[in-house]
Design a protein around this motif. Structure first.
Motif, PDB file in Angstrom:
ATOM      1  N   ASP A 123      10.339  11.884   9.571  1.00 16.47           N
ATOM      2  CA  ASP A 123       9.792  12.764  10.599  1.00 16.47           C
ATOM      3  C   ASP A 123       9.306  14.080   9.996  1.00 16.47           C
ATOM      4  OD1 ASP A 123      10.318  10.891  12.534  1.00 16.47           O
ATOM      5  OD2 ASP A 123      12.198  11.813  13.184  1.00 16.47           O
ATOM      6  N   VAL A 124      10.097  14.652   9.074  1.00 22.42           N
ATOM      7  CA  VAL A 124       9.695  15.906   8.436  1.00 22.42           C
ATOM      8  C   VAL A 124       8.454  15.695   7.578  1.00 22.42           C
ATOM      9  CG1 VAL A 124      10.371  17.716   6.804  1.00 22.42           C
ATOM     10  CG2 VAL A 124      12.038  16.855   8.458  1.00 22.42           C
ATOM     11  N   LEU A 125       8.419  14.593   6.834  1.00 27.57           N
ATOM     12  CA  LEU A 125       7.287  14.329   5.947  1.00 27.57           C
ATOM     13  C   LEU A 125       5.984  14.145   6.731  1.00 27.57           C
ATOM     14  CD1 LEU A 125       8.904  11.868   3.372  1.00 27.57           C
ATOM     15  CD2 LEU A 125       8.255  14.255   2.987  1.00 27.57           C
ATOM     16  N   LYS A 126       6.083  13.616   7.938  1.00 27.23           N
ATOM     17  CA  LYS A 126       4.888  13.392   8.744  1.00 27.23           C
ATOM     18  C   LYS A 126       4.224  14.693   9.162  1.00 27.23           C
ATOM     19  CE  LYS A 126       6.478   9.046  10.821  1.00 27.23           C
ATOM     20  NZ  LYS A 126       7.013   8.420  12.060  1.00 27.23           N
ATOM     21  N   THR A 127       5.004  15.750   9.235  1.00 27.59           N
ATOM     22  CA  THR A 127       4.467  17.016   9.750  1.00 27.59           C
ATOM     23  C   THR A 127       3.999  17.974   8.663  1.00 27.59           C
ATOM     24  OG1 THR A 127       6.666  18.072   9.761  1.00 27.59           O
ATOM     25  CG2 THR A 127       6.013  16.849  11.736  1.00 27.59           C
ATOM     26  N   GLY A 128       4.241  17.629   7.407  1.00 31.26           N
ATOM     27  CA  GLY A 128       3.898  18.545   6.326  1.00 31.26           C
ATOM     28  C   GLY A 128       2.776  18.039   5.438  1.00 31.26           C
ATOM     29  N   THR A 129       2.555  18.779   4.372  1.00 35.33           N
ATOM     30  CA  THR A 129       1.554  18.391   3.378  1.00 35.33           C
ATOM     31  C   THR A 129       2.057  17.179   2.602  1.00 35.33           C
ATOM     32  OG1 THR A 129       0.884  20.695   3.145  1.00 35.33           O
ATOM     33  CG2 THR A 129       0.230  19.174   1.383  1.00 35.33           C
ATOM     34  N   PRO A 130       1.223  16.171   2.384  1.00 38.75           N
ATOM     35  CA  PRO A 130       1.671  15.001   1.618  1.00 38.75           C
ATOM     36  C   PRO A 130       2.238  15.398   0.265  1.00 38.75           C
ATOM     37  CG  PRO A 130      -0.456  14.580   2.637  1.00 38.75           C
ATOM     38  CD  PRO A 130      -0.168  16.036   2.853  1.00 38.75           C
ATOM     39  N   LYS A 131       3.324  14.749  -0.117  1.00 36.19           N
ATOM     40  CA  LYS A 131       3.974  15.070  -1.379  1.00 36.19           C
ATOM     41  C   LYS A 131       4.472  13.787  -2.016  1.00 36.19           C
ATOM     42  CE  LYS A 131       7.094  17.751   0.537  1.00 36.19           C
ATOM     43  NZ  LYS A 131       6.629  18.870  -0.255  1.00 36.19           N
ATOM     44  N   PRO A 132       4.779  13.802  -3.312  1.00 34.38           N
ATOM     45  CA  PRO A 132       5.307  12.610  -3.975  1.00 34.38           C
ATOM     46  C   PRO A 132       6.615  12.161  -3.332  1.00 34.38           C
ATOM     47  CG  PRO A 132       4.608  14.244  -5.592  1.00 34.38           C
ATOM     48  CD  PRO A 132       4.573  14.918  -4.264  1.00 34.38           C
ATOM     49  N   THR A 133       6.723  10.877  -3.072  1.00 34.74           N
ATOM     50  CA  THR A 133       7.946  10.297  -2.523  1.00 34.74           C
ATOM     51  C   THR A 133       8.264   8.999  -3.241  1.00 34.74           C
ATOM     52  OG1 THR A 133       6.789   9.041  -0.813  1.00 34.74           O
ATOM     53  CG2 THR A 133       7.507  11.261  -0.219  1.00 34.74           C
TER      54      THR A 133
ATOM     55  N   ALA B  41       0.822  -1.210   0.000  1.00 38.90           N
ATOM     56  CA  ALA B  41       0.000   0.000   0.000  1.00 38.90           C
ATOM     57  C   ALA B  41       0.851   1.252   0.000  1.00 38.90           C
ATOM     58  CB  ALA B  41      -0.924  -0.001   1.226  1.00 38.90           C
ATOM     59  N   LEU B  42       1.891   1.284   0.880  1.00 37.55           N
ATOM     60  CA  LEU B  42       2.736   2.468   0.927  1.00 37.55           C
ATOM     61  C   LEU B  42       3.551   2.609  -0.338  1.00 37.55           C
ATOM     62  CD1 LEU B  42       3.835   4.882   2.367  1.00 37.55           C
ATOM     63  CD2 LEU B  42       5.428   3.406   3.595  1.00 37.55           C
ATOM     64  N   ALA B  43       4.052   1.480  -0.843  1.00 37.10           N
ATOM     65  CA  ALA B  43       4.836   1.543  -2.075  1.00 37.10           C
ATOM     66  C   ALA B  43       3.993   2.115  -3.214  1.00 37.10           C
ATOM     67  CB  ALA B  43       5.345   0.159  -2.447  1.00 37.10           C
ATOM     68  N   ALA B  44       2.760   1.663  -3.301  1.00 34.64           N
ATOM     69  CA  ALA B  44       1.882   2.172  -4.346  1.00 34.64           C
ATOM     70  C   ALA B  44       1.610   3.658  -4.146  1.00 34.64           C
ATOM     71  CB  ALA B  44       0.561   1.386  -4.346  1.00 34.64           C
ATOM     72  N   ALA B  45       1.417   4.042  -2.882  1.00 34.31           N
ATOM     73  CA  ALA B  45       1.176   5.455  -2.607  1.00 34.31           C
ATOM     74  C   ALA B  45       2.385   6.285  -2.978  1.00 34.31           C
ATOM     75  CB  ALA B  45       0.845   5.656  -1.120  1.00 34.31           C
ATOM     76  N   ALA B  46       3.586   5.734  -2.712  1.00 32.77           N
ATOM     77  CA  ALA B  46       4.810   6.462  -3.050  1.00 32.77           C
ATOM     78  C   ALA B  46       4.912   6.693  -4.545  1.00 32.77           C
ATOM     79  CB  ALA B  46       6.037   5.689  -2.555  1.00 32.77           C
ATOM     80  N   LEU B  47       4.377   5.762  -5.323  1.00 37.77           N
ATOM     81  CA  LEU B  47       4.470   5.871  -6.774  1.00 37.77           C
ATOM     82  C   LEU B  47       3.388   6.758  -7.370  1.00 37.77           C
ATOM     83  CD1 LEU B  47       5.269   2.186  -7.757  1.00 37.77           C
ATOM     84  CD2 LEU B  47       6.807   4.141  -7.888  1.00 37.77           C
ATOM     85  N   THR B  48       2.241   6.847  -6.702  1.00 37.15           N
ATOM     86  CA  THR B  48       1.101   7.492  -7.338  1.00 37.15           C
ATOM     87  C   THR B  48       0.698   8.820  -6.709  1.00 37.15           C
ATOM     88  OG1 THR B  48      -0.455   6.264  -5.946  1.00 37.15           O
ATOM     89  CG2 THR B  48       0.166   5.269  -8.053  1.00 37.15           C
ATOM     90  N   ALA B  49       1.304   9.168  -5.573  1.00 33.49           N
ATOM     91  CA  ALA B  49       0.905  10.412  -4.923  1.00 33.49           C
ATOM     92  C   ALA B  49       1.080  11.591  -5.866  1.00 33.49           C
ATOM     93  CB  ALA B  49       1.748  10.643  -3.659  1.00 33.49           C
TER      94      ALA B  49
END
Length: 319
Positions: free
Chosen positions: A104-114, A20-28
């Motif tokens: 940690d930084v990504l958790k506190t901000g707006t979701p972005k492509p990773t 699920a996370l891998a897919a989200a990382a690819l499609t965000a």
């Protein structure tokens, strides 16, 4: 894993990451900063070099951890680092708790492509961080999940392809360039795989020792047998003192030449690991140096090719 000052470097178990996370990382989906520039930020220069190979001349990739002596496990992001990550159009990270400062930084901000290398490794292999017995590093050298996935060429290839896909979304005009660059990079990676295949053919199941399991995937691809006591590598990996018994057993392996080579992480050495290197050298056991970040003035493929070739040369000389 603690650094050599004792700061905690404990492995962070990734309980729900997998497909699920891998897919989200690819499609965000995300947007570029307000100024319209596409900013690619990598946690370390290892993944920065991979991303730059894909981006080519169209984009400049910024890496957070670049010092050869730096330890990404224990790195703490500065405000400037956090700003770079927050302002990025695309973030490339190792994941799996290795570069937790980025997570940690990504958790506190707006979701972005990773692009999360460890998540993609899990997706590709079906392995999971919580497959380990106790959630730490202790079993990694002997078959459990290991987060140092930049030594796994199929995973690196997958990461490069994922970067190309994400950049194509952010910069459609450059899509063909990113695809071609990723394909060229894939071809270059074959050089590393060819070296490890030659090691496997000539030295299958040859016993080797490690100070800690940084190059686990390189050794696995070469089909070598790590005979280092888990009590020793586990303690070194976690930054604690190995037991006297495990130290004695590891020293005996080297002094009796029961290991054909010692794979040695030069970035996190301490008096215990230096003593093992001294023992190996005194016994005529070749030492192969490995690192966690890219040496100065080189790129990913050159670095990995040289490391694999060093291992091949050490084993050929020990035969």
């Amino acid at each position: 894993m603690p650094d050599r000052t004792g700061k905690s470097r404990r492995f962070v178990t990734v309980a729900v990451i997998g497909t699920a996370l891998a897919a989200a990382a690819l499609t965000a989906c995300g947007t570029s900063p307000d100024d319209g520039q596409i900013r690619v930020v990598a946690s370390t220069n290892v993944w920065g070099s991979v991303a730059q190979a894909v981006a080519g001349d169209r984009l400049d990739v910024v890496s957070i951890v670049t010092e050869p002596s730096a330890d990404p496990h224990s790195y703490e992001a500065s405000p400037a680092d956090a700003a770079k990550i927050s302002d990025a159009s695309l973030v490339v990270l190792n994941g799996g708790g290795y570069d937790g400062f980025v997570e940690d930084v990504l958790k506190t901000g707006t979701p972005k492509p990773t692009v999360d290398a460890f998540a993609l490794h899990e997706q590709r292999t079906g392995a999971h961080a919580d497959d380990t017995d106790d959630g730490d590093h202790a079993g990694h050298a002997h078959g459990s999940v290991n987060e140092h996935v930049w030594y796994d060429m199929p995973t690196v290839d997958t990461v490069a392809s994922a970067i190309a896909e994400q950049l194509a979304v952010l910069d459609p005009d450059g899509a063909d360039v990113y695809t071609r660059n990723a394909e060229t990079f894939r071809t270059q990676l074959r050089t590393v795989s060819e070296i490890t295949a030659s090691i496997a053919a000539a030295h299958h199941d040859t016993p080797i020792a490690q100070t800690e399991p940084i190059a686990h995937y390189l050794i696995a691809a070469a089909e070598l047998k790590d005979v280092t006591p888990e009590a020793f590598t586990g303690a070194v990996e976690n930054g604690t003192d190995p037991s006297p018994a495990s130290i004695a057993e590891t020293r005996q392996l080297l002094s009796d030449r029961q290991a054909a080579t010692l794979v040695y992480n030069v970035q996190t050495e301490d008096k215990v690991t230096r003593a093992m290197r001294d023992t190996a050298e005194a016994a005529g056991v070749p030492v192969v140096e490995v690192t966690e970040t890219l040496p100065a003035e080189t790129d990913f493929v050159t670095w990995q090719t040289q490391t694999a070739q060093s291992l091949a040369d050490a084993l050929n000389g020990a035969s």
